[in-house]
Design a protein around this motif. Structure first.
Motif, PDB file in Angstrom:
ATOM      1  N   GLU A 120       0.837  -1.205   0.000  1.00 37.76           N
ATOM      2  CA  GLU A 120       0.000   0.000   0.000  1.00 37.76           C
ATOM      3  C   GLU A 120       0.873   1.256   0.000  1.00 37.76           C
ATOM      4  O   GLU A 120       0.597   2.217  -0.731  1.00 37.76           O
ATOM      5  N   ARG A 121       1.914   1.241   0.801  1.00 38.60           N
ATOM      6  CA  ARG A 121       2.782   2.420   0.905  1.00 38.60           C
ATOM      7  C   ARG A 121       3.443   2.736  -0.437  1.00 38.60           C
ATOM      8  O   ARG A 121       3.673   3.898  -0.767  1.00 38.60           O
ATOM      9  N   LEU A 122       3.709   1.689  -1.218  1.00 31.66           N
ATOM     10  CA  LEU A 122       4.356   1.875  -2.508  1.00 31.66           C
ATOM     11  C   LEU A 122       3.354   1.997  -3.657  1.00 31.66           C
ATOM     12  O   LEU A 122       3.725   1.897  -4.821  1.00 31.66           O
ATOM     13  N   GLY A 123       2.087   2.205  -3.317  1.00 33.07           N
ATOM     14  CA  GLY A 123       1.085   2.471  -4.340  1.00 33.07           C
ATOM     15  C   GLY A 123       0.631   1.257  -5.113  1.00 33.07           C
ATOM     16  O   GLY A 123       0.147   1.392  -6.247  1.00 33.07           O
ATOM     17  N   LEU A 124       0.752   0.082  -4.509  1.00 35.10           N
ATOM     18  CA  LEU A 124       0.391  -1.148  -5.213  1.00 35.10           C
ATOM     19  C   LEU A 124      -0.829  -1.837  -4.607  1.00 35.10           C
ATOM     20  O   LEU A 124      -1.139  -2.968  -4.983  1.00 35.10           O
ATOM     21  N   ALA A 125      -1.516  -1.155  -3.719  1.00 36.39           N
ATOM     22  CA  ALA A 125      -2.662  -1.778  -3.051  1.00 36.39           C
ATOM     23  C   ALA A 125      -3.723  -2.229  -4.047  1.00 36.39           C
ATOM     24  O   ALA A 125      -4.401  -3.234  -3.830  1.00 36.39           O
ATOM     25  N   GLY A 126      -3.877  -1.499  -5.143  1.00 32.35           N
ATOM     26  CA  GLY A 126      -4.874  -1.871  -6.139  1.00 32.35           C
ATOM     27  C   GLY A 126      -4.379  -2.871  -7.169  1.00 32.35           C
ATOM     28  O   GLY A 126      -5.107  -3.193  -8.120  1.00 32.35           O
ATOM     29  N   HIS A 127      -3.162  -3.360  -6.988  1.00 30.47           N
ATOM     30  CA  HIS A 127      -2.572  -4.270  -7.984  1.00 30.47           C
ATOM     31  C   HIS A 127      -2.035  -5.554  -7.350  1.00 30.47           C
ATOM     32  O   HIS A 127      -1.249  -6.275  -7.965  1.00 30.47           O
TER      33      HIS A 127
END
Length: 219
Positions: A120-127
């Motif tokens: 999530e912190r690295l912007g991958l929560a949706g992937h």
């Protein structure tokens, strides 16, 4: 007793054919500190990192990691994580499953290691359910760094970790690397971004200064 440096490089020489790339290069990375090597493309930054990572054998010189010779041993790879070479993606495994696999392979519980928080912190929560080959180049870079930071280690060797990241992503990764160093980890990286390197808690040195008389960390 003086603590052993995380990385000690002395008198390193590497040539490709008749072309010298590294000439009498020496470097110190103190334990629990970060060092960022800068310089123009082709000056030998990646070659230096490959040698320190034990992925390339120098023509001459000595490399020690925490006081012991660098080498492809289980002990070495328990301590060292590197992004000098592109990661291997396992067919059919999602991004989250890659993160879980890395944790379990190194004796860490994925939940305790904070897999979901890191993604999530690295912007991958949706992937998290995507397979890595389907991700964009920037997302693959974020996943690579997530896997690097999730597994237990004592030394990170990173080749331009800011590549393919937007400003927000660079700031996030720099903060995570600074946290790693603050927690006692050691960091050696190459970068073209001095602002990113400084935010990561790394001391900046140029490849041109890494001679026997200008080694980082030497008295």
């Amino acid at each position: 007793m003086v603590d052993q440096p995380a990385v000690a490089v002395d008198g390193l020489y590497v040539s490709y054919g008749s072309t010298p790339v590294l000439v009498d290069v020496s470097l110190r990375v103190p334990a629990g500190a970060g060092v960022c090597v800068t310089g123009e493309n082709g000056i030998g930054k990646s070659t230096l990192l490959r040698c320190v990572s034990s992925l390339q054998r120098p023509d001459q010189g000595n490399i020690k990691i925490f006081g012991k010779p660098a080498g492809s041993t289980p002990e070495f790879w328990r301590q060292v994580v590197t992004t000098v070479e592109a990661p291997t993606w396992y067919a059919g495994l999602t991004a989250r499953e890659h993160a879980e696999l890395v944790c379990r392979a190194h004796g860490a519980d994925p939940e305790e290691a904070g897999v979901d928080e890191a993604l999530e912190r690295l912007g991958l929560a949706g992937h998290t359910d995507a397979i890595p080959p389907s991700l964009s180049s920037g997302q693959k870079q974020r996943l690579t760094l997530a896997l690097t930071l999730l597994r237990p280690s004592s030394l990170l060797i990173l080749d331009e970790p800011e590549q393919r990241l937007d400003p927000e992503g660079r700031a996030t990764v720099a903060e995570m690397l600074a946290d790693y160093v603050a927690s006692g980890g050691s960091l050696l990286m190459a970068s073209h971004d001095d602002v990113f390197a400084t935010a990561s808690g790394a001391q900046i040195t140029n490849m041109e200064t890494l001679t026997a008389d200008g080694a980082v960390g030497k008295p």
